[in-house]
Scaffold this active site. Structure first.
Site, PDB file in Angstrom:
ATOM      1  N   HIS A   1       0.836  -1.223   0.000  1.00 55.30           N
ATOM      2  CA  HIS A   1       0.000   0.000   0.000  1.00 55.30           C
ATOM      3  C   HIS A   1       0.865   1.265   0.000  1.00 55.30           C
ATOM      4  O   HIS A   1       0.447   2.303   0.508  1.00 55.30           O
ATOM      5  CB  HIS A   1      -0.936   0.057   1.213  1.00 55.30           C
ATOM      6  CG  HIS A   1      -1.696  -1.205   1.454  1.00 55.30           C
ATOM      7  ND1 HIS A   1      -2.927  -1.447   0.879  1.00 55.30           N
ATOM      8  CD2 HIS A   1      -1.394  -2.315   2.174  1.00 55.30           C
ATOM      9  CE1 HIS A   1      -3.353  -2.647   1.269  1.00 55.30           C
ATOM     10  NE2 HIS A   1      -2.426  -3.198   2.039  1.00 55.30           N
TER      11      HIS A   1
ATOM     12  N   SER B   1      14.874  20.622 -16.018  1.00 57.92           N
ATOM     13  CA  SER B   1      13.703  21.470 -16.239  1.00 57.92           C
ATOM     14  C   SER B   1      14.173  22.777 -16.859  1.00 57.92           C
ATOM     15  O   SER B   1      15.236  23.289 -16.520  1.00 57.92           O
ATOM     16  CB  SER B   1      13.020  21.728 -14.899  1.00 57.92           C
ATOM     17  OG  SER B   1      12.260  22.903 -14.963  1.00 57.92           O
TER      18      SER B   1
ATOM     19  N   LYS C   1      16.042  20.422 -10.837  1.00 59.97           N
ATOM     20  CA  LYS C   1      15.334  19.193 -11.199  1.00 59.97           C
ATOM     21  C   LYS C   1      16.165  18.233 -12.048  1.00 59.97           C
ATOM     22  O   LYS C   1      16.960  18.625 -12.869  1.00 59.97           O
ATOM     23  CB  LYS C   1      14.053  19.537 -11.985  1.00 59.97           C
ATOM     24  CG  LYS C   1      13.064  20.353 -11.212  1.00 59.97           C
ATOM     25  CD  LYS C   1      12.015  19.543 -10.466  1.00 59.97           C
ATOM     26  CE  LYS C   1      11.198  18.636 -11.313  1.00 59.97           C
ATOM     27  NZ  LYS C   1      10.028  19.255 -11.875  1.00 59.97           N
TER      28      LYS C   1
ATOM     29  N   GLU D   1       9.351   7.468 -17.015  1.00 58.52           N
ATOM     30  CA  GLU D   1       7.974   7.947 -17.217  1.00 58.52           C
ATOM     31  C   GLU D   1       7.478   7.544 -18.604  1.00 58.52           C
ATOM     32  O   GLU D   1       6.314   7.183 -18.791  1.00 58.52           O
ATOM     33  CB  GLU D   1       7.916   9.459 -17.038  1.00 58.52           C
ATOM     34  CG  GLU D   1       8.114   9.861 -15.587  1.00 58.52           C
ATOM     35  CD  GLU D   1       8.334  11.353 -15.402  1.00 58.52           C
ATOM     36  OE1 GLU D   1       7.890  11.885 -14.389  1.00 58.52           O
ATOM     37  OE2 GLU D   1       8.959  11.985 -16.276  1.00 58.52           O
TER      38      GLU D   1
END
Ligand code: ARG
Length: 459
Positions: A156, A277, A283, A290
């Site tokens: 979970h 970024s 970043k 992804e």
């Protein structure tokens, strides 16, 4: 005029012609169409339908064409032909004249296309199998070089029990091992030759289809022509294998994206597979992962698409089946690209030992050990679970980990708890106790690594 010339008086509508064409995507089957055509010419000769001399002429023209295709298959796209079969036939006729028109004797595009497609799938399956092995090897080597790094295991997405990074790696080895065996299964059922089934009821010529099958590396010839030209089960099976494996790759990506997050901070991804970024200088985005996660969606889409295409089709060939290709071609490329990308990510990833361990220590992931400890002292598990839960609550309120609680505090909850509780709830002890088959005990994980290295011939 199309291949069906004689029966038609009027030219096809331009828009329809474009709509009907498959050359823009089936051109990638050019090599396979040449291979199956050469095999067909040989069997025509053996069946005395063409002479030896004619066969040699056809074969050498086809091989000449194959050479041209290998140099640049993109030039096929300039043609106005309907599909790859008509393109090859047209080129053959241009090279050897009227003799080229004999090649299609006894054959139909219906058995031709599924033969070509099976040959193509077989070639791609071999490549995919290699890359699935390579990915397993990468996981195993990473497990070996990062042995004994303790991290939290989750259920979970809550810290559940401590595991090791190696153990996590081996979980993925199991998944890709199943993918490998699934793909091998696909190959087994796929490798049966359709050629000679002709349009739908078999060829009227005396052709030895078994011999023809073996000449193309198939295990045998199919049993029923009606089924053969209708059958795209192998496309469904291949896309289903791709979908399951992409689901594994996507879960791998999701794990790594989380491990890479500022919140977990378990790993450092390489600059070479991340992006920055344009606005936020700090970043380092896990784009490769992804994209794998997202590309899984297109492969699942192709599986659903072929299932829906086939679901209500009457026997045998229907033009609907032309729609089997784009999704398949795209999915196989996507799957292979994603396997390669996962290998690249893993090979260039650093595991942060200290923050992994810190996270494992912090999340009360040793609470089960207290319950097990109490069970050994004679308390029923449900009761022990309850006491351990109360101790977790106590530790939270004291802003401490379980190991930091004083013995006197432990004993407020159960007077059976002794000083030996501390050595029972160390991370190492949590791991070492899990020696039963499939458990996380580091000595066992080490054995598994050795076994996997042997299985995959890693020296
Ligand atoms: N382009 C077709 C396909 O991909 C080849 C088979 C055509 N057969 C036919 N009867 N029109 O399915």
């Amino acid at each position: 005029m199309g291949l069906w010339g004689g029966r038609f008086i009027n030219e096809s509508n331009k828009l329809f012609k474009e709509f009907n064409r498959s050359l823009s995507f089936d051109y990638i089957l050019a090599e396979e169409d040449v291979i199956s055509s050469v095999a067909w010419s040989k069997i025509l000769m053996k069946s005395k339908i063409i002479t030896e001399k004619e066969q040699i002429t056809i074969e050498s023209a086809l091989f000449e064409l194959l050479k041209e295709i290998k140099e640049n298959n993109q030039k096929i796209l300039k043609s106005k032909c309907e599909d790859i079969h008509s393109w090859i036939e047209e080129k053959l006729i241009q090279k050897i004249g009227i003799l080229g028109k004999k090649l299609h004797t006894g054959r139909s595009r219906n058995d031709q296309i599924t033969t070509d497609l099976k040959l193509w799938c077989r070639k791609k399956i071999h490549l995919l199998l290699e890359n699935i092995i390579e990915l397993q090897k990468t996981f195993i080597l990473s497990a070996e070089s990062n042995h004994n790094i303790i991290m939290p295991g989750y259920t979970h997405l809550q810290r559940a029990q401590p595991i090791t990074f190696s153990y996590w790696c081996l979980a993925y080895v199991e998944m890709f091992r199943r993918d490998f065996s699934r793909l091998k299964d696909v190959l087994k059922r796929l490798n049966v030759s359709p050629l000679g089934s002709a349009a739908l009821s078999g060829t009227a010529w005396k052709i030895n289809r078994e011999e023809l099958a073996l000449s193309m590396g198939f295990d045998s010839a199919t049993n029923n022509a009606l089924d053969t030209v209708s059958d795209r089960d192998y496309v469904v099976e291949l896309l289903s294998s791709a979908s399951i494996s992409m689901m594994h790759l996507s879960r791998f990506s999701e794990d790594i994206i989380f491990f890479n997050s500022g919140e977990a901070d378990f790993i450092e991804l390489s600059d070479t597979i991340t992006s920055g970024s344009s606005l936020m200088p700090q970043k380092k985005n896990p784009d490769a992962l992804e994209l794998i996660r997202a590309k899984c969606g297109r492969v699942h889409g192709s599986l659903i698409s072929i299932l829906v295409i086939l679901k209500s089709l009457p026997l045998s060939y229907n033009k609907d089946m032309q729609e089997d290709k784009e999704g398949l071609f795209d999915s196989i490329k996507t799957w292979n690209d994603c396997l390669c990308m996962a290998i690249l990510v893993l090979k260039n990833m650093q595991i942060k030992n200290e923050s992994c361990r810190k996270a494992a220590e912090e999340g009360y992931s040793n609470a089960t050990e207290i319950a097990d400890y109490l069970v050994k002292k004679g308390i029923a598990f449900r009761e022990a679970h309850n006491i351990s839960g109360q101790l977790v609550l106590r530790a939270i309120s004291e802003k401490k980990s379980l190991n930091e609680l004083k013995l006197s505090v432990f004993q407020m909850y159960s007077n059976l708890i002794q000083n030996d509780i501390y050595k029972n709830i160390t991370l190492e002890s949590c791991l070492e106790k899990r020696m039963s088959k499939g458990g996380v005990a580091p000595s066992q994980v080490y054995e598994e690594i050795i076994k996997a290295k042997k299985r995959l011939n890693i020296f």
